[in-house]
Write a protein that holds these residues in place. Structure first.
Motif, PDB file in Angstrom:
ATOM      1  N   THR A 102       0.930  -1.267   0.000  1.00  0.00           N
ATOM      2  CA  THR A 102       0.092  -0.103  -0.122  1.00  0.00           C
ATOM      3  C   THR A 102       0.963   1.254  -0.051  1.00  0.00           C
ATOM      4  O   THR A 102       0.302   2.377  -0.150  1.00  0.00           O
ATOM      5  CB  THR A 102      -0.893   0.133   1.368  1.00  0.00           C
ATOM      6  OG1 THR A 102      -0.064   0.274   2.450  1.00  0.00           O
ATOM      7  CG2 THR A 102      -1.802  -0.989   1.199  1.00  0.00           C
ATOM      8  N   VAL A 103       2.167   1.045   0.101  1.00  0.00           N
ATOM      9  CA  VAL A 103       2.945   2.306   0.139  1.00  0.00           C
ATOM     10  C   VAL A 103       3.414   2.639  -1.258  1.00  0.00           C
ATOM     11  O   VAL A 103       3.967   3.765  -1.696  1.00  0.00           O
ATOM     12  CB  VAL A 103       4.454   2.037   1.015  1.00  0.00           C
ATOM     13  CG1 VAL A 103       5.161   3.218   0.902  1.00  0.00           C
ATOM     14  CG2 VAL A 103       3.994   1.541   2.330  1.00  0.00           C
ATOM     15  N   GLY A 104       3.019   1.990  -2.088  1.00  0.00           N
ATOM     16  CA  GLY A 104       3.071   2.060  -3.488  1.00  0.00           C
ATOM     17  C   GLY A 104       2.868   3.581  -3.950  1.00  0.00           C
ATOM     18  O   GLY A 104       1.673   3.749  -3.600  1.00  0.00           O
ATOM     19  N   PRO A 105       3.502   4.352  -4.582  1.00  0.00           N
ATOM     20  CA  PRO A 105       3.085   5.858  -4.810  1.00  0.00           C
ATOM     21  C   PRO A 105       1.814   5.894  -5.531  1.00  0.00           C
ATOM     22  O   PRO A 105       1.825   5.242  -6.584  1.00  0.00           O
ATOM     23  CB  PRO A 105       4.330   6.454  -5.537  1.00  0.00           C
ATOM     24  CG  PRO A 105       5.516   5.461  -5.043  1.00  0.00           C
ATOM     25  CD  PRO A 105       4.980   4.337  -5.048  1.00  0.00           C
ATOM     26  N   TYR A 106       0.776   6.391  -4.972  1.00  0.00           N
ATOM     27  CA  TYR A 106      -0.450   6.585  -5.508  1.00  0.00           C
ATOM     28  C   TYR A 106      -1.199   5.208  -5.979  1.00  0.00           C
ATOM     29  O   TYR A 106      -1.784   5.222  -6.865  1.00  0.00           O
ATOM     30  CB  TYR A 106      -0.265   7.752  -6.756  1.00  0.00           C
ATOM     31  CG  TYR A 106       0.120   8.784  -6.592  1.00  0.00           C
ATOM     32  CD1 TYR A 106      -0.582   9.956  -6.215  1.00  0.00           C
ATOM     33  CD2 TYR A 106       1.654   8.857  -6.696  1.00  0.00           C
ATOM     34  CE1 TYR A 106       0.215  11.285  -5.676  1.00  0.00           C
ATOM     35  CE2 TYR A 106       2.343  10.240  -6.320  1.00  0.00           C
ATOM     36  CZ  TYR A 106       1.670  11.322  -5.983  1.00  0.00           C
ATOM     37  OH  TYR A 106       1.855  12.355  -5.747  1.00  0.00           O
ATOM     38  N   THR A 107      -0.943   4.278  -5.304  1.00  0.00           N
ATOM     39  CA  THR A 107      -1.429   3.075  -5.531  1.00  0.00           C
ATOM     40  C   THR A 107      -2.752   2.572  -4.919  1.00  0.00           C
ATOM     41  O   THR A 107      -3.464   1.999  -5.410  1.00  0.00           O
ATOM     42  CB  THR A 107      -0.379   2.128  -4.839  1.00  0.00           C
ATOM     43  OG1 THR A 107       0.724   2.036  -5.622  1.00  0.00           O
ATOM     44  CG2 THR A 107      -1.129   0.488  -5.128  1.00  0.00           C
ATOM     45  N   MET A 108      -3.096   3.096  -3.376  1.00  0.00           N
ATOM     46  CA  MET A 108      -4.202   2.820  -2.895  1.00  0.00           C
ATOM     47  C   MET A 108      -4.530   3.881  -1.930  1.00  0.00           C
ATOM     48  O   MET A 108      -4.511   3.821  -0.581  1.00  0.00           O
ATOM     49  CB  MET A 108      -3.838   1.326  -1.928  1.00  0.00           C
ATOM     50  CG  MET A 108      -5.354   1.109  -1.414  1.00  0.00           C
ATOM     51  SD  MET A 108      -5.210  -0.810  -0.746  1.00  0.00           S
ATOM     52  CE  MET A 108      -6.709  -0.781   0.269  1.00  0.00           C
ATOM     53  N   SER A 109      -5.124   4.923  -2.499  1.00  0.00           N
ATOM     54  CA  SER A 109      -5.506   6.019  -1.694  1.00  0.00           C
ATOM     55  C   SER A 109      -6.862   6.409  -1.543  1.00  0.00           C
ATOM     56  O   SER A 109      -7.403   7.330  -0.929  1.00  0.00           O
ATOM     57  CB  SER A 109      -5.036   7.492  -2.702  1.00  0.00           C
ATOM     58  OG  SER A 109      -5.268   7.454  -3.926  1.00  0.00           O
ATOM     59  N   SER A 110      -7.825   5.373  -1.982  1.00  0.00           N
ATOM     60  CA  SER A 110      -9.108   5.138  -2.015  1.00  0.00           C
ATOM     61  C   SER A 110      -9.452   4.859  -0.572  1.00  0.00           C
ATOM     62  O   SER A 110      -9.164   3.773  -0.100  1.00  0.00           O
ATOM     63  CB  SER A 110      -9.876   4.466  -3.050  1.00  0.00           C
ATOM     64  OG  SER A 110     -11.111   4.271  -2.736  1.00  0.00           O
ATOM     65  N   ILE A 111     -10.335   5.796   0.194  1.00  0.00           N
ATOM     66  CA  ILE A 111     -10.951   5.503   1.663  1.00  0.00           C
ATOM     67  C   ILE A 111     -11.999   4.283   1.370  1.00  0.00           C
ATOM     68  O   ILE A 111     -12.129   3.491   2.235  1.00  0.00           O
ATOM     69  CB  ILE A 111     -11.662   6.463   2.048  1.00  0.00           C
ATOM     70  CG1 ILE A 111     -10.735   7.761   2.567  1.00  0.00           C
ATOM     71  CG2 ILE A 111     -12.461   6.106   3.308  1.00  0.00           C
ATOM     72  CD1 ILE A 111      -9.757   7.143   3.669  1.00  0.00           C
ATOM     73  N   GLU A 112     -12.662   4.267   0.236  1.00  0.00           N
ATOM     74  CA  GLU A 112     -13.644   3.176   0.041  1.00  0.00           C
ATOM     75  C   GLU A 112     -13.008   1.928  -0.038  1.00  0.00           C
ATOM     76  O   GLU A 112     -13.291   0.992   0.621  1.00  0.00           O
ATOM     77  CB  GLU A 112     -14.386   3.337  -1.218  1.00  0.00           C
ATOM     78  CG  GLU A 112     -15.508   4.435  -1.156  1.00  0.00           C
ATOM     79  CD  GLU A 112     -16.320   4.348   0.108  1.00  0.00           C
ATOM     80  OE1 GLU A 112     -16.949   3.363   0.099  1.00  0.00           O
ATOM     81  OE2 GLU A 112     -16.390   5.481   0.519  1.00  0.00           O
ATOM     82  N   ALA A 113     -11.637   1.760  -0.677  1.00  0.00           N
ATOM     83  CA  ALA A 113     -10.958   0.534  -0.617  1.00  0.00           C
ATOM     84  C   ALA A 113     -10.445   0.073   0.740  1.00  0.00           C
ATOM     85  O   ALA A 113     -10.575  -1.088   1.054  1.00  0.00           O
ATOM     86  CB  ALA A 113      -9.697   0.614  -1.474  1.00  0.00           C
ATOM     87  N   TRP A 114     -10.101   1.040   1.650  1.00  0.00           N
ATOM     88  CA  TRP A 114      -9.860   0.939   2.945  1.00  0.00           C
ATOM     89  C   TRP A 114     -10.969   0.479   3.774  1.00  0.00           C
ATOM     90  O   TRP A 114     -10.625  -0.397   4.747  1.00  0.00           O
ATOM     91  CB  TRP A 114      -9.048   2.031   3.682  1.00  0.00           C
ATOM     92  CG  TRP A 114      -7.655   2.272   3.300  1.00  0.00           C
ATOM     93  CD1 TRP A 114      -7.169   2.991   2.102  1.00  0.00           C
ATOM     94  CD2 TRP A 114      -6.566   1.499   3.636  1.00  0.00           C
ATOM     95  NE1 TRP A 114      -5.650   2.749   2.071  1.00  0.00           N
ATOM     96  CE2 TRP A 114      -5.467   1.921   2.899  1.00  0.00           C
ATOM     97  CE3 TRP A 114      -6.455   0.235   4.451  1.00  0.00           C
ATOM     98  CZ2 TRP A 114      -4.162   1.137   3.172  1.00  0.00           C
ATOM     99  CZ3 TRP A 114      -5.331  -0.266   4.621  1.00  0.00           C
ATOM    100  CH2 TRP A 114      -4.299   0.049   4.218  1.00  0.00           C
ATOM    101  N   LYS A 115     -12.078   0.770   3.395  1.00  0.00           N
ATOM    102  CA  LYS A 115     -13.337   0.201   4.402  1.00  0.00           C
ATOM    103  C   LYS A 115     -13.402  -1.142   4.180  1.00  0.00           C
ATOM    104  O   LYS A 115     -13.901  -1.974   4.870  1.00  0.00           O
ATOM    105  CB  LYS A 115     -14.486   1.051   4.128  1.00  0.00           C
ATOM    106  CG  LYS A 115     -14.795   2.430   4.380  1.00  0.00           C
ATOM    107  CD  LYS A 115     -15.760   3.396   4.010  1.00  0.00           C
ATOM    108  CE  LYS A 115     -15.728   4.666   4.525  1.00  0.00           C
ATOM    109  NZ  LYS A 115     -17.077   5.178   4.069  1.00  0.00           N
TER     110      LYS A 115
END
Length: 329
Positions: A102-115
């Motif tokens: 998830t630290v990949g630059p601009y890889t997983m920045s979606s809050i919906e994905a984190w939910k």
């Protein structure tokens, strides 16, 4: 007092002593300062574990590196020296580099994905890998999808601005992105960054925007560029033998508390990330929100460098995990 009354009193005292002895102590170490929004969630999680277990689990939280140093937490739990710890994903370094996905630059920045993350195939995949490394995962706590590039004297607004800087790195793959922009990276735990910035050991840093506030980076840096460059999480884990020794209701309490804490962490992180830029500015430092064009420029340089480094570190496992993460987007 009659013999019967004395006997009853002694029996009651004995029962109380047994009940007290039956409380299972779980010492939990983490590195975050007390004011950090996720440190507060850890405290809330600990209280919930105690509540749901009816006091049968006595959770003792030791923050700010007060029990075990950040870089030693994983080994301490795996060996059973302590029962529990929380680490940031990039602290797994070369031991389990896929934790840095998830630290990949601009890889997983979606809050919906984190939910969706705690019950996702991707999270289950990592839990299996953590088990292979000798720890049992019990909590996922999203920390940030909003970071800052901190510096002194000028903003870091373009890749060229990083040329020649010494920076605290976050892990081999992510550091490839910083190095592609011309920076030199130094490995150190978060608790040491403030002093390193203050003494000039490093020139700049990248961190969670809320951590820049809670760790008082504004005292040693004066320019902050807010960027959605990485997503980080804290996760809680315990010694497998300790977990196996819990009763089924105690295990259920630990699981339920972890599920609740995942939601609390997202709420706290959204709030902290929204407030932190204004909080930093209130201290007289310069704060700039990166534009779309600036983010695209960072992404163009950092993402390919990270991808190459991540593939080199993780091989087929990394690709499998990335495919599972793609389902969350």
């Amino acid at each position: 007092m009659t013999r019967t009354a004395i006997a009853a009193l002694l029996a009651g005292s004995a029962c109380a002593g047994v009940a007290q002895a039956e409380a299972t102590v779980m010492r939990c170490s983490h590195q975050l300062p007390p004011a950090h929004h996720i440190a507060l969630v850890v405290d809330q999680w600990a209280a919930e574990v105690e509540t749901l277990s009816n006091g049968e689990i006595d959770v003792q939280v030791f923050g700010a590196d007060s029990l075990v140093k950040a870089n030693d937490n994983i080994l301490a739990v795996a060996k059973g020296d302590i029962e529990c710890a929380f680490s940031l994903n990039f602290q797994w370094g070369k031991t389990l580099p896929i934790m840095n996905v998830t630290v990949g630059p601009y890889t997983m920045s979606s809050i919906e994905a984190w939910k969706k993350w705690p019950t996702s195939e991707a999270a289950a995949y990592l839990e299996d890998k953590l088990s292979e490394k000798g720890v049992k995962n019990v909590a996922w706590m999203f920390q940030t999808n909003v970071s800052v590039f901190t510096s002194k004297g000028k903003f870091l607004q373009t890749p060229a601005d990083f040329q020649g800087l010494k920076m605290r790195g976050l892990g081999p793959a992510f550091d490839k992105g910083l190095e592609a922009m011309g920076a030199t990276t130094v490995s150190m735990p978060g608790s040491e960054v403030y002093q390193a910035l203050a003494t000039g050991v490093i020139d700049a840093a990248v961190t969670d925007v809320a951590a820049a506030w809670s760790r008082k980076y504004y005292e040693v840096q004066d320019h902050f560029v807010v960027v959605p460059v990485l997503a980080a999480y804290l996760h809680g884990y315990v010694t497998p033998a300790f977990h196996d020794g819990l009763t089924d209701p105690q295990k259920a309490a630990l699981k339920k508390a972890g599920e609740k804490a995942a939601g609390w962490a997202i709420e706290a992180s959204i709030e902290a990330s929204a407030a932190a830029p204004d909080q930093l500015a209130s201290k007289g430092v310069q704060v700039h929100i990166a534009t779309d064009a600036e983010n695209e420029a960072f992404k163009a340089v950092m993402q390919p460098a990270f991808a190459a480094g991540f593939e080199q570190e993780t091989g087929a496992e990394g690709k499998e995990l990335l495919d599972l993460i793609a389902k969350l987007q």
